[in-house]
Design an enzyme around this catalytic site. Structure first.
Site, PDB file in Angstrom:
ATOM      1  N   SER A 193       0.838  -1.194   0.000  1.00  0.00           N
ATOM      2  CA  SER A 193       0.000   0.000   0.000  1.00  0.00           C
ATOM      3  C   SER A 193       0.880   1.255   0.000  1.00  0.00           C
ATOM      4  CB  SER A 193      -0.964  -0.040   1.193  1.00  0.00           C
ATOM      5  OG  SER A 193      -1.943   0.946   1.067  1.00  0.00           O
ATOM      6  N   ASP A 404      -9.039  -5.663  -4.547  1.00  0.00           N
ATOM      7  CA  ASP A 404      -8.595  -4.605  -3.630  1.00  0.00           C
ATOM      8  C   ASP A 404      -9.660  -3.511  -3.569  1.00  0.00           C
ATOM      9  OD1 ASP A 404      -7.346  -2.387  -2.435  1.00  0.00           O
ATOM     10  OD2 ASP A 404      -5.377  -3.008  -3.153  1.00  0.00           O
ATOM     11  N   HIS A 444      -7.153  -5.709   0.002  1.00  0.00           N
ATOM     12  CA  HIS A 444      -6.071  -4.731   0.079  1.00  0.00           C
ATOM     13  C   HIS A 444      -4.930  -5.292   0.923  1.00  0.00           C
ATOM     14  CE1 HIS A 444      -4.120  -0.946  -0.327  1.00  0.00           C
ATOM     15  NE2 HIS A 444      -4.082  -0.738   0.975  1.00  0.00           N
TER      16      HIS A 444
END
Ligand SMILES: *[C@@H]1O[C@H](CO)[C@@H](O)[C@H](O)[C@H]1NC(C)=O
Ligand SMILES: *[C@@H]1O[C@H](CO)[C@@H](O)[C@H](O)[C@H]1NC(C)=O
Ligand SMILES: *[C@@H]1O[C@H](CO)[C@@H](O)[C@H](O)[C@H]1NC(C)=O
Ligand SMILES: *[C@@H]1O[C@H](CO)[C@@H](O)[C@H](O)[C@H]1NC(C)=O
Ligand SMILES: *[C@@H]1O[C@H](CO)[C@@H](O)[C@H](O)[C@H]1NC(C)=O
Ligand SMILES: *[C@@H]1O[C@H](CO)[C@@H](O)[C@H](O)[C@H]1NC(C)=O
Ligand SMILES: *[C@@H]1O[C@H](CO)[C@@H](O)[C@H](O)[C@H]1NC(C)=O
Ligand SMILES: *[C@@H]1O[C@H](CO)[C@@H](O)[C@H](O)[C@H]1NC(C)=O
Ligand SMILES: *[C@@H]1O[C@H](CO)[C@@H](O)[C@H](O)[C@H]1NC(C)=O
Ligand SMILES: *[C@@H]1O[C@H](CO)[C@@H](O)[C@H](O)[C@H]1NC(C)=O
Ligand SMILES: [Ca+2]
Length: 534
Positions: A193, A404, A444
């Site tokens: 991320s 995601d 995610h």
């Protein structure tokens, strides 16, 4: 590629890729000694503690903040824990920790951060130390999960954009050498991320920092990502608007997406192997007059169509690709709530517009243009030229969950293709140093209906005894040190995501631009039932 050793305490050196384990003979004394000797004008040691394996650290008691929601951390191996305050400018600093295992593999590693934080990821320090890395983690230049510290302090923004991590690597390598009295052999990175973006920043601008970078779901094109994250509130309106869908309605959409697209990969299993193939048509759910059961109003159909459309700027250029279909059950609770998204709010308030009274409901596409043009401290992280990293022999392993709900998986192939065209290297050439894997059914960075446990974190590695093919970090070591590059990344799905309940299924995830196609639908839970095809 072997580094030049500079220390006088260097052991026997050879070109072998097998690394000698080094065991610190009196780690408690060595740790105390490093605490009193490793000082400089910019580096202040807060403490250096020898910590035996199994210790449960209580983090609020030293220098972590409660807002980071990490109250405690079990230390997996005997190690020396060094906590530092490193000055990065006259008005900024980072809190840095190094975890130095007593039984050291000779490898160095840096962990990364997440979201807008502000938080040392202790779980990642523990995970990587458990593999014998000398590992570091920093707070990214501010404390906590919000972006208020960016306000009128461009140095803190610079720490967040690149300097915290780079500084942590430079100081961490010096400290590692001083503690073990020898140089490290190879240097690695693991992050997802915002942490994925930090990995790409290193590959783009600090090619000497690492030999191997594992970067997941990277927040690259960072300003545009922040705009895209903010534009969902414009599309849905607040939760009293006719355009807003509640989670049950998104569940209806999800079911319709599966109906239209689940079988495109050869088997109806609740997973879209390649959501890019799904040209979803929400008009299928349009209510007929007088019927509001299991269907959507025209206003809501339009909302769904906009969510799954690319986002374009004032000049018609692409800001960010569409949300990929398949993530809507989770995204309904993140982006489609009818509430402001805090990361967008903080980035625009404090770093872009520098107006603490600005509200996310004020966001317009003009703000997206302002953010892209301002690009504070070069945080976009979109450079397509990785030749310096390639030329020094660096390897880059990129992955992205195909479900995601926070960073659309379609942004990753967009970056990969940017590298293809910028460097003039087709995939067959890029394969020598940069490989991208699409992880179906992964949310995610972790979680999801797919075989998402690939060894990316503690959470993603319930079974740490698995071989390197099942662990993306160990797989990277294999590539860097043995030249053994991955063709697939193997993921595991445990029953109820619980290793002790046994394996539900295993799947080999394909290297982009290949995609997974089921060739034996009756046996789809077996890896052999799938084939990577163009
Ligand atoms: C570590 O300590 C915290 C309390 O400080 C406790 O909640 C947690 O369960 C402990 N973890 C383990 C694995 O014992
Ligand atoms: C670190 O920097 C912040 C922001 O300038 C400042 O408030 C804080 O006092 C500094 N910390 C130390 C220990 O100097
Ligand atoms: C050190 O770790 C290696 C594996 O990383 C292991 O083979 C070895 O037995 C360990 N040595 C000690 C003394 O724990
Ligand atoms: C973060 O918190 C630590 C511990 O309270 C403090 O020393 C440091 O100055 C803080 N950093 C910033 C940038 O405010
Ligand atoms: C709508 O949002 C408000 C907060 O603004 C919240 O209190 C309320 O529960 C939400 N309603 C629904 C239906 O989600
Ligand atoms: C209402 O629309 C739904 C979804 O198309 C359909 O399943 C249902 O049969 C319709 N009901 C009536 C009474 O037409
Ligand atoms: C960001 O968005 C702007 C439009 O606001 C566009 O011109 C630019 O190319 C985009 N940058 C990236 C990296 O996507
Ligand atoms: C898995 O979780 C579901 C829902 O929480 C539960 O009904 C089921 O019994 C669990 N299965 C096992 C094997 O524990
Ligand atoms: C963990 O990995 C080992 C080695 O591959 C395997 O034998 C074992 O069954 C795995 N356990 C679980 C719960 O997946
Ligand atoms: C599924 O795999 C089994 C072996 O595990 C094999 O006997 C069977 O033929 C396969 N099914 C199909 C439809 O190929
Ligand atoms: Ca499927």
């Amino acid at each position: 590629m072997l580094k030049m050793y500079s220390s006088a305490f260097v052991p026997l050196l050879c070109a072998s890729t097998t690394l000698a384990q080094h065991i610190v003979s009196d780690p408690a004394s060595a740790c105390e000694a490093i605490g009193s000797t490793f000082q400089s004008e910019d580096v202040k040691i807060n403490f250096a503690h020898y910590v035996p394996a199994g210790t449960n650290l209580t983090l609020e008691q030293d220098d972590n903040l409660a807002t980071c929601d990490r109250p405690s951390q079990v230390v997996p191996v005997d190690l020396c824990r060094v906590a530092m305050l490193v000055t990065t400018s006259s008005i900024s600093n980072i809190t840095l920790e190094a975890w130095l295992p007593t039984n050291w593999t000779g490898r160095f590693l840096s962990t990364g951060n997440g979201g807008m934080s502000g938080c040392i990821q202790y779980e990642d320090l523990a995970y990587t130390a458990s593999f014998g890395f000398a590992t570091v983690g920093a707070n990214n230049g501010h404390n906590g999960t919000r972006g208020t510290a960016f306000y009128q302090n461009s140095e803190i923004v610079a720490d967040f954009a690149w300097r915290s991590m780079h500084t942590g690597v430079v100081v961490g390598k010096e400290l590692t050498q001083a503690y073990y009295q020898r140089d490290y052999s190879k240097s690695y990175y693991l992050g997802c991320s915002t942490g994925g973006k930090q990995g790409f920043k290193s590959a783009q601008d600090f090619p000497d920092d690492f030999d191997g970078i594992v970067a997941g779901a990277p927040a690259v094109a960072f300003n545009n990502l922040s705009s895209w994250s903010g534009h969902f509130l414009q599309i849905t309106g607040s939760n009293t608007s006719a355009t807003w869908l509640d989670p049950a309605e998104w569940a209806l959409v999800h079911q319709d997406i599966l109906t239209q697209c689940d079988g495109l990969d050869g088997v109806v299993d609740g997973i879209l192997e390649d959501p890019d193939l799904c040209t979803y048509r929400p008009q299928n759910l349009q209510c007929s007059p007088g019927n509001s059961t299991n269907c959507l109003s025209s206003a809501k159909v339009n909302t769904v169509a906009q969510v799954f459309a690319p986002y374009y700027g004032v000049d018609g250029s692409l800001i960010f690709p569409r949300m990929q279909p398949g993530s809507e059950l989770s995204a309904a609770l993140i982006y489609y709530t009818g509430q402001p998204f805090s990361y967008t709010m903080d980035w625009f308030r404090y770093a872009i517009l520098e107006d603490p009274t600005w509200e996310a409901t004020d966001f317009t596409v003009q703000d997206a243009a302002i953010a892209a043009a301002k690009d504070p401290a070069g945080i976009a992280t979109w450079k397509g030229d990785l030749s310096a990293y390639k030329n020094k022999g660096g390897k880059l392993l990129h992955y992205h969950g195909q479900a995601d709900p926070i960073i659309t998986s379609e942004n990753s192939p967009r970056y990969y293709d940017n590298v293809v065209t910028t460097m003039g290297m087709p995939s067959s050439d890029l394969d020598s140093f940069y490989r991208f894997f699409r992880i179906s059914g992964m949310g995610h960075c972790s979680g999801g209906v797919g075989a998402w446990q690939i060894g990316q974190t503690t959470l993603g590695a319930a079974n740490t005894t698995l071989d390197a093919q099942h662990n993306i970090l160990l797989r990277m070591i294999d590539w860097v040190e043995n030249g053994d590059a991955p063709e697939t990344v193997t993921g595991v799905k445990y029953v109820n995501d619980t290793a002790s309940l046994g394996v539900s299924f295993v799947r080999q995830h394909c290297k982009y631009p290949l995609r997974n196609q089921c060739i034996d639908p009756d046996n789809y839970t077996k890896p052999e039932a799938w084939s990577c095809v163009l």
